[in-house]
Design a protein around this motif. Structure first.
Motif, PDB file in Angstrom:
ATOM      1  N   GLU A 314       0.856  -1.188   0.000  1.00  0.00           N
ATOM      2  CA  GLU A 314       0.000   0.000   0.000  1.00  0.00           C
ATOM      3  C   GLU A 314       0.889   1.234   0.000  1.00  0.00           C
ATOM      4  N   VAL A 315       0.535   2.247  -0.801  1.00  0.00           N
ATOM      5  CA  VAL A 315       1.358   3.453  -0.901  1.00  0.00           C
ATOM      6  C   VAL A 315       0.505   4.689  -0.628  1.00  0.00           C
ATOM      7  N   LEU A 316       1.158   5.758  -0.187  1.00  0.00           N
ATOM      8  CA  LEU A 316       0.492   7.034   0.045  1.00  0.00           C
ATOM      9  C   LEU A 316       0.625   7.881  -1.220  1.00  0.00           C
ATOM     10  N   VAL A 317      -0.515   8.310  -1.759  1.00  0.00           N
ATOM     11  CA  VAL A 317      -0.546   9.120  -2.977  1.00  0.00           C
ATOM     12  C   VAL A 317      -1.000  10.527  -2.604  1.00  0.00           C
ATOM     13  N   SER A 318      -0.187  11.537  -2.947  1.00  0.00           N
ATOM     14  CA  SER A 318      -0.551  12.915  -2.612  1.00  0.00           C
ATOM     15  C   SER A 318      -1.319  13.587  -3.733  1.00  0.00           C
ATOM     16  N   CYS A 319      -0.976  13.261  -4.979  1.00  0.00           N
ATOM     17  CA  CYS A 319      -1.641  13.858  -6.133  1.00  0.00           C
ATOM     18  C   CYS A 319      -1.311  13.019  -7.366  1.00  0.00           C
ATOM     19  N   GLN A 320      -1.895  13.368  -8.501  1.00  0.00           N
ATOM     20  CA  GLN A 320      -1.658  12.633  -9.743  1.00  0.00           C
ATOM     21  C   GLN A 320      -1.608  13.609 -10.910  1.00  0.00           C
ATOM     22  N   LYS A 321      -0.871  13.229 -11.942  1.00  0.00           N
ATOM     23  CA  LYS A 321      -0.790  14.081 -13.130  1.00  0.00           C
ATOM     24  C   LYS A 321      -0.575  13.229 -14.363  1.00  0.00           C
ATOM     25  N   ARG A 322      -0.821  13.847 -15.522  1.00  0.00           N
ATOM     26  CA  ARG A 322      -0.584  13.140 -16.777  1.00  0.00           C
ATOM     27  C   ARG A 322       0.901  13.160 -17.114  1.00  0.00           C
ATOM     28  N   GLY A 323       1.363  12.057 -17.664  1.00  0.00           N
ATOM     29  CA  GLY A 323       2.753  11.941 -18.076  1.00  0.00           C
ATOM     30  C   GLY A 323       2.855  11.025 -19.278  1.00  0.00           C
ATOM     31  N   ASP A 334      -1.987   7.095 -19.039  1.00  0.00           N
ATOM     32  CA  ASP A 334      -0.980   8.163 -19.021  1.00  0.00           C
ATOM     33  C   ASP A 334      -1.010   8.954 -17.718  1.00  0.00           C
ATOM     34  N   TRP A 335      -1.737   8.460 -16.705  1.00  0.00           N
ATOM     35  CA  TRP A 335      -1.764   9.116 -15.406  1.00  0.00           C
ATOM     36  C   TRP A 335      -0.693   8.510 -14.500  1.00  0.00           C
ATOM     37  N   TRP A 336      -0.041   9.391 -13.731  1.00  0.00           N
ATOM     38  CA  TRP A 336       1.007   8.984 -12.804  1.00  0.00           C
ATOM     39  C   TRP A 336       0.697   9.528 -11.421  1.00  0.00           C
ATOM     40  N   ALA A 337       0.987   8.743 -10.401  1.00  0.00           N
ATOM     41  CA  ALA A 337       0.742   9.133  -9.003  1.00  0.00           C
ATOM     42  C   ALA A 337       2.032   9.601  -8.361  1.00  0.00           C
ATOM     43  N   HIS A 338       1.926  10.692  -7.605  1.00  0.00           N
ATOM     44  CA  HIS A 338       3.091  11.170  -6.848  1.00  0.00           C
ATOM     45  C   HIS A 338       3.077  10.535  -5.468  1.00  0.00           C
ATOM     46  N   LEU A 339       4.188   9.884  -5.098  1.00  0.00           N
ATOM     47  CA  LEU A 339       4.329   9.231  -3.803  1.00  0.00           C
ATOM     48  C   LEU A 339       5.282  10.067  -2.945  1.00  0.00           C
ATOM     49  N   PRO A 340       4.754  10.897  -2.035  1.00  0.00           N
ATOM     50  CA  PRO A 340       5.608  11.846  -1.312  1.00  0.00           C
ATOM     51  C   PRO A 340       6.666  11.189  -0.447  1.00  0.00           C
ATOM     52  N   GLN A 341       6.383  10.004   0.069  1.00  0.00           N
ATOM     53  CA  GLN A 341       7.357   9.357   0.940  1.00  0.00           C
ATOM     54  C   GLN A 341       8.542   8.776   0.173  1.00  0.00           C
ATOM     55  N   TYR A 342       8.363   8.613  -1.126  1.00  0.00           N
ATOM     56  CA  TYR A 342       9.452   8.125  -1.984  1.00  0.00           C
ATOM     57  C   TYR A 342      10.074   9.261  -2.788  1.00  0.00           C
ATOM     58  N   VAL A 358      -7.395   8.238 -10.519  1.00  0.00           N
ATOM     59  CA  VAL A 358      -7.946   7.747  -9.259  1.00  0.00           C
ATOM     60  C   VAL A 358      -8.949   8.759  -8.702  1.00  0.00           C
ATOM     61  N   PRO A 359     -10.179   8.336  -8.448  1.00  0.00           N
ATOM     62  CA  PRO A 359     -11.186   9.260  -7.905  1.00  0.00           C
ATOM     63  C   PRO A 359     -10.758   9.810  -6.553  1.00  0.00           C
ATOM     64  N   GLY A 360     -10.994  11.115  -6.357  1.00  0.00           N
ATOM     65  CA  GLY A 360     -10.743  11.731  -5.067  1.00  0.00           C
ATOM     66  C   GLY A 360      -9.322  12.186  -4.827  1.00  0.00           C
ATOM     67  N   VAL A 361      -8.398  11.850  -5.709  1.00  0.00           N
ATOM     68  CA  VAL A 361      -7.003  12.265  -5.562  1.00  0.00           C
ATOM     69  C   VAL A 361      -6.782  13.503  -6.417  1.00  0.00           C
ATOM     70  N   PRO A 362      -6.285  14.623  -5.853  1.00  0.00           N
ATOM     71  CA  PRO A 362      -6.155  15.850  -6.622  1.00  0.00           C
ATOM     72  C   PRO A 362      -5.111  15.753  -7.722  1.00  0.00           C
ATOM     73  N   VAL A 363      -5.218  16.675  -8.686  1.00  0.00           N
ATOM     74  CA  VAL A 363      -4.235  16.762  -9.764  1.00  0.00           C
ATOM     75  C   VAL A 363      -3.051  17.581  -9.258  1.00  0.00           C
ATOM     76  N   CYS A 364      -1.838  17.137  -9.574  1.00  0.00           N
ATOM     77  CA  CYS A 364      -0.630  17.841  -9.133  1.00  0.00           C
ATOM     78  C   CYS A 364      -0.524  19.182  -9.834  1.00  0.00           C
TER      79      CYS A 364
END
Length: 364
Positions: A314-323, A334-342, A358-364
């Protein structure tokens, strides 16, 4: 497809918004996990959590703190030969097994534990069974004794010893020497400042970028009064400004539990604790699937790899963006998740979510 069904069925359960304030509920032990838990508030001098706190667990690598303290007893760390400083640094920061085995063999094996039990007045700690004298990871340890060890370090040890050991624990590396990702539990649940000494035994792969190897014989499986067979995963250390809270969570998992599953269960248990002074990173906890999943510096497969995730963690996702668009047939995303702890990104393909975004996760 079975995979698609898995993703859609687990998405709701996997997403877990992370609270910003410390939890106030009693420790929530996942099904099938045996745990010993103790959380001590140094400001008030009281425990905020105690569950099976006197229960004995095989220590795995947590015993390396005692091995280091025994080596440093009545000795200024500044006087250590360079070779010893290098070994102890690696043993405390990266859980180096070779260093632990060196001091265990040279300093009397179980006598190391006997000395430290007497010096610190430990109640539940004992040397490995007579059938396995060379197996330092078989040392018996409890959550309450772990708190006692940290209280000695912080409040009673000579300042030079305290600073040397704690500064090493503050510099815990994500990848241990043997290739296991050791930033689970405390390190994954709370923002810095923290310092940790972790332990693991009985798993086959930790998923870090560093080359993985089998655990050493000193930390393997066996049989004795203390359970030496079920996979063990422990997180211990201090959290918060001024090292306010001491946290010890010792766990055993059902035989055959994958490392990523145990890593996730220990994280959920740790996040449920009442840890005074702790702050938690913002984001949403989401399950992953697949093995060899890379976290990268940018949202592209051509950017440098930060690390490799333990399979199914399980990972912590802070936001997501297209890449960059990634294809893992039959999926394209083409969506990528930002993992702040990594400090990096992973493709959303490997998140347990039914949608590309991912629903509910903001865009970076």
């Amino acid at each position: 497809m079975a995979l698609a069904a898995l993703l859609s069925s687990t998405a709701a359960a996997a997403a877990d918004p992370a609270p910003r304030a410390a939890a106030t509920t009693r420790a929530q032990v996942p099904a099938g996990v045996t745990a010993g838990v103790a959380v001590f508030d140094r400001r008030t001098g009281t425990f905020t959590e105690q569950i099976n706190a006197a229960g004995q667990f095989r220590s795995a690598s947590v015993v390396k703190i005692l091995i280091a303290l025994d080596m440093l007893w009545n000795r200024d760390p500044a006087t250590l030969p360079a070779a010893d400083r290098t070994r102890i640094d690696a043993m405390l920061r990266s859980s180096d097994d070779a260093a632990a085995s060196h001091y265990w063999a040279n300093n009397g094996q179980g006598a190391v534990i006997d000395r430290m039990v007497a010096r610190l007045r430990l109640a539940d700690t004992a040397r490995p069974p007579a059938s396995h004298p060379g197996f330092w990871g078989y040392t018996a340890l409890s959550a309450r004794d772990t708190v006692t060890i940290y209280r000695y370090l912080l409040d009673s040890a000579p300042a030079a010893v305290r600073d040397y050991v704690m500064n090493n624990l503050r510099q815990s590396t994500r990848c241990a020497t043997d290739g296991y990702d050791q930033h689970f539990g405390i390190a994954g649940s709370f923002n810095r400042p923290w310092a940790v000494k972790q332990g693991w035994s009985g798993f086959s792969s930790g998923g870090c970028t560093a080359p993985a190897s089998a655990r050493s014989a000193q930390n393997g499986a066996g049989a004795a009064a203390v359970d030496l067979s079920r996979p063990a995963l422990h997180t211990t250390g201090v959290v918060g400004a001024g090292d306010r809270a001491i946290v010890a969570v010792l766990t055993l998992h059902p035989s055959g539990t994958p490392y990523g599953k145990a890593y996730t269960d220990l994280g959920r248990l740790t996040r449920s604790l009442n840890v005074p002074g702790a702050t938690r990173p913002a984001g949403t906890w989401i399950g992953t699937w697949g093995s060899g999943v890379r976290v990268r510096t940018q949202a592209t497969t051509g950017s440098a790899a930060v690390t490799t995730l333990p399979a199914g963690v399980e990972v912590l996702v802070s936001c997501q963006k297209r890449g960059q668009q990634v294809s893992v047939p039959p999926y394209v995303n083409d969506w990528w998740a930002h993992l702040p702890q990594y400090g990096g990104y992973m493709t959303n393909i490997y998140l347990s979510s039914p949608d590309n975004q991912v629903p509910g996760v903001p865009v970076c």
